[in-house]
Design an enzyme around this catalytic site. Structure first.
Site, PDB file in Angstrom:
ATOM      1  CG  HIS A  26      -7.799  -3.939  -1.531  1.00 21.88           C
ATOM      2  ND1 HIS A  26      -8.849  -3.060  -1.663  1.00 21.88           N
ATOM      3  CD2 HIS A  26      -6.707  -3.162  -1.300  1.00 21.88           C
ATOM      4  CE1 HIS A  26      -8.416  -1.816  -1.519  1.00 21.88           C
ATOM      5  NE2 HIS A  26      -7.122  -1.858  -1.304  1.00 21.88           N
ATOM      6  NE  ARG A  49      -3.412   2.173   3.038  1.00 24.14           N
ATOM      7  CZ  ARG A  49      -4.536   2.645   2.497  1.00 24.14           C
ATOM      8  NH1 ARG A  49      -5.082   1.995   1.494  1.00 24.14           N
ATOM      9  NH2 ARG A  49      -5.115   3.743   2.942  1.00 24.14           N
TER      10      ARG A  49
END
Length: 322
Positions: free
Chosen positions: A195, A63
């Protein structure tokens, strides 16, 4: 004399060609072969320690890399701390309150590399390698990372607020934000597969589990148990983005979307009667295709607006400019 002129013109033409390619010719997996031959092993070993201690760290570093590349390119600007005279990107809406994390892991990698080969490996390259290794350590694919990035001497809070996709994004908004980075809608869907690891905060998925209709009711009830409806209560409670295997990089994320069990509104937008439904279905049944497309999209994202050659700098400390 004529031959010398021709030679000069050829060299000039080749130089212009390479420079016109945004210095992409400088990027190569063996960029540090002579200057820091153990760079990849050092990054991997440090990441292995971090992920062994906390599996979530693989997702956090991934991320971090994404949030870096989407703001003025992959230049480690996201790592810069605020100072009395400088405002970095860490307080942007998508980054604040520990929404991005793992800075201490990047610090540890940098420290180990500075001991082995001082002021040689950029923080931007460290982020690119560490994100790859985080995915690999959690069972995902691996790939050769083109190297040769240099570090920015500035950052942009305003661009961080403008370019990073909010968790309530529609498919159209997601498509637009990725298009700004020259990433098409299919690459967006592949990258969203990141994700399949990691956690999200209640404040980011509360609207989806209470207000949206494109969600499995049983799944919504499960998540509501740890995320009160009232804003301000449990805002930072965590839930896995992939409910089955949050610490394994696989294609379960896409299987969840097909079952209407995406945690974020922006996740479920990829499978909600729109253009990406067929690709989500393909990824949900064919992990190899997802891995292949994810790797290609990661390499492309890692090449956004690079500083190479003599641009930028090689920071001694990833948190501050030299």
């Amino acid at each position: 004399m004529a031959s010398k002129l021709i030679c000069f013109l050829v060299i000039f033409s080749l130089t212009s060609l390479f420079m016109g390619a945004s210095n992409a010719w400088l990027m190569q997996p063996d960029f540090y072969a002579s200057s820091c031959p153990n760079v990849e092993q050092i990054v991997y070993n440090t990441m292995k320690q971090a992920v062994s201690k906390e599996p979530r760290m693989g997702a956090s570093i991934l991320r971090l890399f994404f949030h870096d590349c989407f703001v003025n390119g992959c230049d480690a600007s996201v790592l810069l701390d605020d100072t009395p005279t400088f405002t970095g990107e860490k307080t942007a809406k998508a980054n604040a309150n520990n929404s991005i994390r793992g800075f201490e892991v990047i610090d540890a990698i940098k420290c180990n590399l500075e001991a082995a080969c001082p002021q040689t490996v950029s923080c931007a390259d460290i982020l690119a390698l560490a994100s790859r290794d985080g995915v690999r350590l959690l069972g995902g694919p691996t790939w050769k990372v083109p190297l040769g990035r240099r570090d920015a001497r500035t950052a942009s809070l305003s661009l961080a607020n403008q370019n990073l996709p909010p968790p309530r994004s529609s498919l159209a908004n997601l498509t637009s934000l990725f298009a700004r980075q020259n990433l098409n809608i299919n690459e967006m869907t592949a990258l969203s597969g990141g994700h399949t690891i990691g956690l999200a905060r209640c404040i980011n998925f509360r609207p989806h589990i209470y207000n949206d209709t494109d969600i499995d009711p049983t799944f919504a009830a499960t998540r509501q148990a740890n995320c009160p409806k009232q804003a301000g209560n449990g805002d930072f409670n965590l839930a896995p983005l992939d409910r089955q295997t949050p610490n394994k990089f696989d294609n379960d994320y896409f299987q969840n979307l097909v079952q209407k069990r995406g945690l974020l509104h922006s996740d479920q937008e990829l499978y909600n009667g729109g253009s990406q439904d067929s690709l989500v279905k393909k990824y949900s049944t064919n992990q190899a295709v997802f891995f292949q497309d994810f790797v290609a999209a990661m390499i492309k994202m890692g090449n956004i607006k690079l500083l190479t050659g003599t641009k930028g700098e090689i920071r001694k400390n990833c948190r501050v400019i030299n």
